[in-house]
Design a protein around this motif. Structure first.
Motif, PDB file in Angstrom:
ATOM      1  N   LEU A 105       0.838  -1.375  -0.143  1.00  0.00           N
ATOM      2  CA  LEU A 105       0.084   0.118   0.068  1.00  0.00           C
ATOM      3  C   LEU A 105       0.894   1.293  -0.056  1.00  0.00           C
ATOM      4  CD1 LEU A 105      -2.760  -1.017   2.425  1.00  0.00           C
ATOM      5  CD2 LEU A 105      -3.078  -0.188   0.191  1.00  0.00           C
ATOM      6  N   PRO A 106       0.429   2.239  -0.673  1.00  0.00           N
ATOM      7  CA  PRO A 106       1.195   3.472  -0.586  1.00  0.00           C
ATOM      8  C   PRO A 106       1.130   4.205   0.879  1.00  0.00           C
ATOM      9  CG  PRO A 106      -0.953   3.762  -1.990  1.00  0.00           C
ATOM     10  CD  PRO A 106      -0.855   2.450  -1.647  1.00  0.00           C
ATOM     11  N   THR A 107       2.171   4.823   1.234  1.00  0.00           N
ATOM     12  CA  THR A 107       2.230   5.480   2.381  1.00  0.00           C
ATOM     13  C   THR A 107       1.111   6.699   2.530  1.00  0.00           C
ATOM     14  OG1 THR A 107       3.840   7.118   1.902  1.00  0.00           O
ATOM     15  CG2 THR A 107       4.549   5.208   3.044  1.00  0.00           C
ATOM     16  N   GLY A 108       0.858   6.952   3.574  1.00  0.00           N
ATOM     17  CA  GLY A 108      -0.598   8.044   3.821  1.00  0.00           C
ATOM     18  C   GLY A 108      -1.715   7.575   3.318  1.00  0.00           C
ATOM     19  N   CYS A 109      -2.404   8.535   2.796  1.00  0.00           N
ATOM     20  CA  CYS A 109      -3.943   8.084   2.133  1.00  0.00           C
ATOM     21  C   CYS A 109      -3.811   7.375   1.038  1.00  0.00           C
ATOM     22  CB  CYS A 109      -4.724   9.438   1.991  1.00  0.00           C
ATOM     23  SG  CYS A 109      -6.099   9.080   0.941  1.00  0.00           S
ATOM     24  N   PRO A 110      -4.379   6.076   0.947  1.00  0.00           N
ATOM     25  CA  PRO A 110      -4.137   5.181  -0.177  1.00  0.00           C
ATOM     26  C   PRO A 110      -4.721   5.610  -1.272  1.00  0.00           C
ATOM     27  CG  PRO A 110      -5.844   4.292   1.525  1.00  0.00           C
ATOM     28  CD  PRO A 110      -5.183   5.611   2.001  1.00  0.00           C
ATOM     29  N   PHE A 111      -5.876   6.688  -1.223  1.00  0.00           N
ATOM     30  CA  PHE A 111      -6.087   7.210  -2.657  1.00  0.00           C
ATOM     31  C   PHE A 111      -5.263   8.374  -3.156  1.00  0.00           C
ATOM     32  CE2 PHE A 111      -9.446   9.707  -4.751  1.00  0.00           C
ATOM     33  CZ  PHE A 111      -9.799   8.893  -5.913  1.00  0.00           C
ATOM     34  N   HIS A 112      -4.294   8.921  -2.550  1.00  0.00           N
ATOM     35  CA  HIS A 112      -3.479  10.087  -2.974  1.00  0.00           C
ATOM     36  C   HIS A 112      -3.044   9.599  -4.352  1.00  0.00           C
ATOM     37  CE1 HIS A 112       0.253   8.457  -1.539  1.00  0.00           C
ATOM     38  NE2 HIS A 112       0.783   9.224  -2.634  1.00  0.00           N
ATOM     39  N   PRO A 113      -2.413   8.564  -4.936  1.00  0.00           N
ATOM     40  CA  PRO A 113      -1.767   8.544  -6.185  1.00  0.00           C
ATOM     41  C   PRO A 113      -2.915   8.894  -7.404  1.00  0.00           C
ATOM     42  CG  PRO A 113      -1.194   6.878  -4.851  1.00  0.00           C
ATOM     43  CD  PRO A 113      -2.156   7.317  -4.149  1.00  0.00           C
ATOM     44  N   ARG A 114      -4.275   8.669  -6.797  1.00  0.00           N
ATOM     45  CA  ARG A 114      -5.271   8.739  -7.925  1.00  0.00           C
ATOM     46  C   ARG A 114      -5.843  10.311  -7.603  1.00  0.00           C
ATOM     47  NH1 ARG A 114      -8.763   3.530  -7.989  1.00  0.00           N
ATOM     48  NH2 ARG A 114      -9.459   4.142 -10.170  1.00  0.00           N
ATOM     49  N   CYS A 115      -5.681  10.919  -6.528  1.00  0.00           N
ATOM     50  CA  CYS A 115      -6.663  11.966  -6.198  1.00  0.00           C
ATOM     51  C   CYS A 115      -6.185  13.362  -6.931  1.00  0.00           C
ATOM     52  CB  CYS A 115      -6.527  12.099  -4.599  1.00  0.00           C
ATOM     53  SG  CYS A 115      -7.602  13.292  -3.991  1.00  0.00           S
ATOM     54  N   SER A 116      -7.095  14.101  -7.297  1.00  0.00           N
ATOM     55  CA  SER A 116      -6.858  15.272  -8.142  1.00  0.00           C
ATOM     56  C   SER A 116      -6.690  16.379  -7.146  1.00  0.00           C
ATOM     57  CB  SER A 116      -7.810  15.655  -9.214  1.00  0.00           C
ATOM     58  OG  SER A 116      -9.026  15.674  -8.625  1.00  0.00           O
ATOM     59  N   ARG A 117      -6.990  16.110  -5.915  1.00  0.00           N
ATOM     60  CA  ARG A 117      -6.792  17.271  -4.918  1.00  0.00           C
ATOM     61  C   ARG A 117      -5.684  16.841  -3.812  1.00  0.00           C
ATOM     62  NH1 ARG A 117     -12.815  18.593  -3.446  1.00  0.00           N
ATOM     63  NH2 ARG A 117     -11.988  20.299  -2.305  1.00  0.00           N
ATOM     64  N   ALA A 118      -4.937  15.919  -4.106  1.00  0.00           N
ATOM     65  CA  ALA A 118      -4.061  15.430  -3.236  1.00  0.00           C
ATOM     66  C   ALA A 118      -2.941  16.560  -2.808  1.00  0.00           C
ATOM     67  CB  ALA A 118      -3.067  14.206  -3.650  1.00  0.00           C
ATOM     68  N   MET A 119      -2.660  16.574  -1.480  1.00  0.00           N
ATOM     69  CA  MET A 119      -1.752  17.688  -0.816  1.00  0.00           C
ATOM     70  C   MET A 119      -0.568  16.945  -0.376  1.00  0.00           C
ATOM     71  SD  MET A 119      -4.700  19.688   1.273  1.00  0.00           S
ATOM     72  CE  MET A 119      -5.338  18.353   2.111  1.00  0.00           C
ATOM     73  N   GLU A 120       0.627  17.689   0.030  1.00  0.00           N
ATOM     74  CA  GLU A 120       1.795  17.074   0.669  1.00  0.00           C
ATOM     75  C   GLU A 120       1.391  16.101   1.892  1.00  0.00           C
ATOM     76  OE1 GLU A 120       4.278  17.665  -1.038  1.00  0.00           O
ATOM     77  OE2 GLU A 120       5.282  16.380   0.413  1.00  0.00           O
ATOM     78  N   ILE A 121       0.327  16.572   2.638  1.00  0.00           N
ATOM     79  CA  ILE A 121       0.261  15.839   3.868  1.00  0.00           C
ATOM     80  C   ILE A 121      -0.335  14.213   3.183  1.00  0.00           C
ATOM     81  CG2 ILE A 121      -2.037  17.085   4.142  1.00  0.00           C
ATOM     82  CD1 ILE A 121      -0.527  16.269   7.194  1.00  0.00           C
ATOM     83  N   CYS A 122      -1.150  14.294   2.306  1.00  0.00           N
ATOM     84  CA  CYS A 122      -1.658  12.982   1.929  1.00  0.00           C
ATOM     85  C   CYS A 122      -0.811  11.956   1.535  1.00  0.00           C
ATOM     86  CB  CYS A 122      -2.678  13.188   0.759  1.00  0.00           C
ATOM     87  SG  CYS A 122      -3.762  14.512   0.823  1.00  0.00           S
ATOM     88  N   ARG A 123       0.585  12.498   1.105  1.00  0.00           N
ATOM     89  CA  ARG A 123       1.415  11.537   0.702  1.00  0.00           C
ATOM     90  C   ARG A 123       2.201  10.963   2.073  1.00  0.00           C
ATOM     91  NH1 ARG A 123       1.639  13.256  -4.534  1.00  0.00           N
ATOM     92  NH2 ARG A 123       1.815  15.419  -3.886  1.00  0.00           N
ATOM     93  N   LYS A 124       1.906  11.686   3.259  1.00  0.00           N
ATOM     94  CA  LYS A 124       2.454  11.061   4.414  1.00  0.00           C
ATOM     95  C   LYS A 124       1.739  10.330   5.369  1.00  0.00           C
ATOM     96  CE  LYS A 124       5.887  14.884   4.049  1.00  0.00           C
ATOM     97  NZ  LYS A 124       6.028  16.193   4.071  1.00  0.00           N
ATOM     98  N   ILE A 125       0.548  10.888   5.700  1.00  0.00           N
ATOM     99  CA  ILE A 125      -0.220  10.527   7.006  1.00  0.00           C
ATOM    100  C   ILE A 125      -1.504  10.140   6.270  1.00  0.00           C
ATOM    101  CG2 ILE A 125      -1.228  11.467   9.047  1.00  0.00           C
ATOM    102  CD1 ILE A 125       1.209  13.432   9.129  1.00  0.00           C
ATOM    103  N   ASN A 126      -1.949   8.990   7.114  1.00  0.00           N
ATOM    104  CA  ASN A 126      -3.106   8.292   7.019  1.00  0.00           C
ATOM    105  C   ASN A 126      -4.322   9.379   7.566  1.00  0.00           C
ATOM    106  OD1 ASN A 126      -4.848   6.508   5.662  1.00  0.00           O
ATOM    107  ND2 ASN A 126      -3.760   4.933   6.636  1.00  0.00           N
ATOM    108  N   PRO A 127      -5.528   9.868   6.721  1.00  0.00           N
ATOM    109  CA  PRO A 127      -6.282  10.815   7.119  1.00  0.00           C
ATOM    110  C   PRO A 127      -6.805  10.152   8.251  1.00  0.00           C
ATOM    111  CG  PRO A 127      -7.165   9.958   5.280  1.00  0.00           C
ATOM    112  CD  PRO A 127      -5.561   9.471   5.301  1.00  0.00           C
ATOM    113  N   ARG A 128      -7.567  11.147   9.397  1.00  0.00           N
ATOM    114  CA  ARG A 128      -8.314  10.584  10.621  1.00  0.00           C
ATOM    115  C   ARG A 128      -9.737  10.219  10.084  1.00  0.00           C
ATOM    116  NH1 ARG A 128      -7.198  14.711  15.226  1.00  0.00           N
ATOM    117  NH2 ARG A 128      -7.794  16.225  13.610  1.00  0.00           N
ATOM    118  N   THR A 129     -10.522   9.772  10.846  1.00  0.00           N
ATOM    119  CA  THR A 129     -11.875   9.295  10.622  1.00  0.00           C
ATOM    120  C   THR A 129     -12.675  10.586  11.426  1.00  0.00           C
ATOM    121  OG1 THR A 129     -11.798   7.138  10.951  1.00  0.00           O
ATOM    122  CG2 THR A 129     -13.872   8.191  10.900  1.00  0.00           C
ATOM    123  N   LEU A 130     -13.280  11.469  10.510  1.00  0.00           N
ATOM    124  CA  LEU A 130     -13.831  12.798  10.555  1.00  0.00           C
ATOM    125  C   LEU A 130     -15.513  12.729  10.849  1.00  0.00           C
ATOM    126  CD1 LEU A 130     -11.826  15.109   8.652  1.00  0.00           C
ATOM    127  CD2 LEU A 130     -11.369  14.617  10.760  1.00  0.00           C
TER     128      LEU A 130
END
Lengths: 344, 338
Positions: B291-316
């Motif tokens: 699995l990619p690091t950070g958010c698993p969707f970031h490689p396909r996400c058009s709105r990915a930010m720097e943080i998405c590559r590093k940290i898995n998002p929390r449940t909001l």
């Protein structure tokens, strides 16, 4: 189409298959072997040979001979068996029941050991029980019959008696002739087990069974390996199927899931393998019957081939092919019953 | 509110041990199902929908391990039950409808035989009958009653048939009849209409909905077809790479998707009311072994930010909707969390 219609159609086809078999064997035996050999010895007057030839029709063209042969086949007049010292029909009636008894006992042992072993092996996949059963079946497939037969004879008729004074198992023949006379045993069908049970002669039945044990184990050993491996792989395949998940999802008890829902599917290939084995064994196991001096079809045909007895060879091949074709038919019918998807 | 909850799945993690390595099929799945509710679980192939369903029934294959998590069904923690206790829940309280009715019905037994075993194992009423002939009669009556309820044509004849003699739609009706015959509290329907023709699909869905209403059964409907969920479910959970990235009512999620993945799915849906071009989501589902690091969707996400590559998002939790995305996380998107 109903199952019996299918069976009837297969029976009709059987006639043509058997005609082909007789034609082939006739050509092979009359060309490769001298049919006269059954009727002459070194003491026969050479001047009498043309007369003997004429008497048995061997001087006629081959196609005529074939028609006479077919006629004789239908009237069950198959000539003289030199190695059996009796008419061929009598020889088959004498030797075939022995082989049939041996085959049935061997197949029963094979299935009783092979199927449970295969199921356990599949359920305990890659655990100790699985490895043990795989090694066992590999040994069964690899051991040569002559070695196994002789070893069993050594251990069970000689060694256990000599070393421990235990009662030995008989290692030759079908029954004890002295015992047969003493208990007043009479032959009816030629199946010793059946005959003694009909007469209520339990001593003879036990004796006949004791005589069957060693040759039957010898025959079964190879087949157990085949059946175990087949059951194991088939069961593993079935246990991965979606309908097994479905049965589990409905909380069905494990024995029902395994021994009903999975096993019936898993046994389909096992049935066809068993059928082929049955047909093959009924033709006579030459090696095993020779080792145990067991007077069956294998023993008869072996001697017939060695002594150039073309009549017996021919009759043996025809009988063996009839058995094989009929057993195959039975297998197909059982198959259709096991697997309703089969179209016939 | 809690009383009406039939199933609670919390932080469920499942791994498959394979020759290729450890496949992380579920990476912390959480959702709830209320009594009488139809909950839709959507996602692409390999997102973990079916694994979630099987994990709830504890029917995962031998190489799967439930690493952590909790599955509470009707007040009982399913993961701590012994196998024989679990087996009493399967069939009696949780049943299943599967994707391909052709492979899930046993090919060598008649429908009657299979239905009969299900009833004999699970039905208390039938189990309480002593007389053998009366058992058979009760079984027969129940089967015919259920088949009539699922509008099976010629039920008396159908029960004598083998699965291969039935059409796909008939087989799926049979599965529905089996699933509802035991009056379970929860039915896990894994792609129940995927293998069917579109016209039959609608019939089967309609039937499932009406039976579900009639018996007040909770249903988890697993499908990749967002149209099916829109028609059938009250709430939806969108799965991606072994996580539920967004949960909410069907109305809110469909009208205003929050997660970029859900937004992409909605744009990929052909619509009759608006003349919009159907768009696909670029790229493909990540490899669950790696699995990619950070958010698993970031490689396909058009709105990915720097943080998405590093940290898995929390449940909001945003106004009762649950989403896992840095876009809505005031703290992480501003980079306050390291």
């Amino acid at each position: 189409m109903k199952l019996y219609e299918y069976a009837a159609r297969r029976m009709a086809l059987l006639v043509f298959v058997l005609l082909g078999v007789t034609l082939l064997t006739f050509i092979l035996s009359r060309v490769l072997l001298d049919p006269l050999a059954a009727y002459v010895t070194e003491k026969t007057n050479p001047n009498a040979i043309p007369a003997i030839k004429r008497m048995h029709g061997f001087d006629r063209p081959p196609w005529e001979q074939y028609f006479f042969y077919l006629r004789d086949l239908f009237t069950l007049d198959l000539g003289w068996s030199k190695v059996g010292h009796m008419s061929i029909v009598d020889a088959i009636a004498t030797y075939f029941p022995a082989t049939a008894e041996l085959t049935i006992v061997a197949i029963i042992i094979t299935l009783l050991v092979g199927i449970p072993l295969g199921v356990v092996s599949a359920l305990k996949n890659n655990q100790l029980a699985d490895h043990a059963s795989r090694v066992f079946s590999l040994i069964g497939i690899s051991i040569p019959v002559f070695w196994l037969g002789l070893s069993l004879q050594y251990f069970f008729t000689y060694w256990i008696k000599m070393a421990y004074g235990l009662p030995a198992l008989p290692s030759t023949g079908r029954y004890d002739p002295v015992l047969a006379i003493n208990t007043g045993f009479k032959k009816i069908t030629g199946f010793i087990m059946l005959d003694s049970l009909i007469q209520g002669n339990l001593i003879m039945a036990g004796d006949a069974l004791a005589h069957l044990i060693l040759p039957a184990i010898t025959l079964a050993f190879l087949n157990i390996g085949v059946i175990t491996r087949l059951t194991r792989s088939s069961m593993l395949e079935v246990l991965r199927q979606d309908y097994v998940t479905m049965a589990k999802a409905y909380g069905l008890p494990q024995r029902l899931v395994i021994y009903k829902y999975a096993l019936k599917n898993a046994l389909i290939p096992v049935v066809s393998a068993t059928g082929l084995m049955f047909g093959g064994l009924l033709g006579g196991a030459i090696m095993t019957e020779s080792i145990f001096a067991f007077p069956g079809m294998g023993w008869l045909s072996y001697r017939a081939i060695v002594y150039n007895d073309s009549n017996t060879v021919l009759a043996y091949v025809v009988v063996a092919s009839i058995i094989y074709v009929v057993v195959n038919l039975v297998v197909d019918i059982v198959y259709a019953w096991l697997d309703p998807r089969i179209k016939y | 509110m809690v009383l009406s909850r039939i199933l609670e799945v919390a932080d469920l993690k499942v791994e498959f041990r394979t020759y290729r390595g450890v496949v992380k099929a579920l990476n912390g799945v959480s959702f709830n199902v209320d009594k009488g509710e139809v909950f839709g679980l959507a996602g692409e192939t390999g997102s973990g929908k079916s694994v979630t369903g099987l994990a709830i029934q504890r029917l995962l294959p031998g190489n799967a391990v439930i690493v952590e998590g909790r599955i509470v069904f009707d007040g009982r923690d399913l993961l701590s039950l012994k196998e024989d206790e679990m087996n009493k829940i399967r069939g009696k309280e949780i049943t299943a409808v599967f994707q391909d009715p052709h492979t899930y019905l046993n090919p060598v037994f008649t429908m009657r035989e299979q239905f009969r075993d299900i009833l004999l194992t699970n039905d208390r009423e039938i189990a309480s009958i002593k007389d053998k002939r009366e058992i058979e009669k009760a079984v027969h009556d129940r089967i015919i009653q259920m088949l009539t309820e699922v509008q099976m044509p010629a039920p008396e004849r159908v029960i004598k048939m083998y699965p291969h003699e039935l059409s796909g739609g008939m087989k799926q009706r049979m599965m529905l009849a089996m699933a509802f015959s035991l009056r379970p509290k929860l039915i896990i329907a894994d792609e129940p209409t995927t293998a069917l023709d579109v016209t039959i699909q609608a019939q089967v869905l309609e039937l499932m909905k009406s039976l579900q209403k009639k018996y007040g059964t909770s249903v988890i409907l697993i499908t990749h077809d967002l149209g099916v969920i829109a028609e059938t479910c009250s709430r939806i959970g969108v799965m991606y790479a072994g996580r539920i990235v967004e949960t909410g009512t069907v109305d809110s999620v469909y009208s205003e998707p929050l997660h970029p993945y859900t937004q992409g799915l909605m744009r990929a849906l052909p619509r009759a009311d608006k003349d919009l071009k159907v768009e696909s989501i670029g790229g493909s589902v990540p490899d669950l072994v790696d699995l990619p690091t950070g958010c698993p969707f970031h490689p396909r996400c058009s709105r990915a930010m720097e943080i998405c590559r590093k940290i898995n998002p929390r449940t909001l939790n945003i106004d009762g909707r649950i989403v896992e995305c840095h876009l809505y996380d005031g703290e992480t998107s501003r980079g306050r969390v390291a």
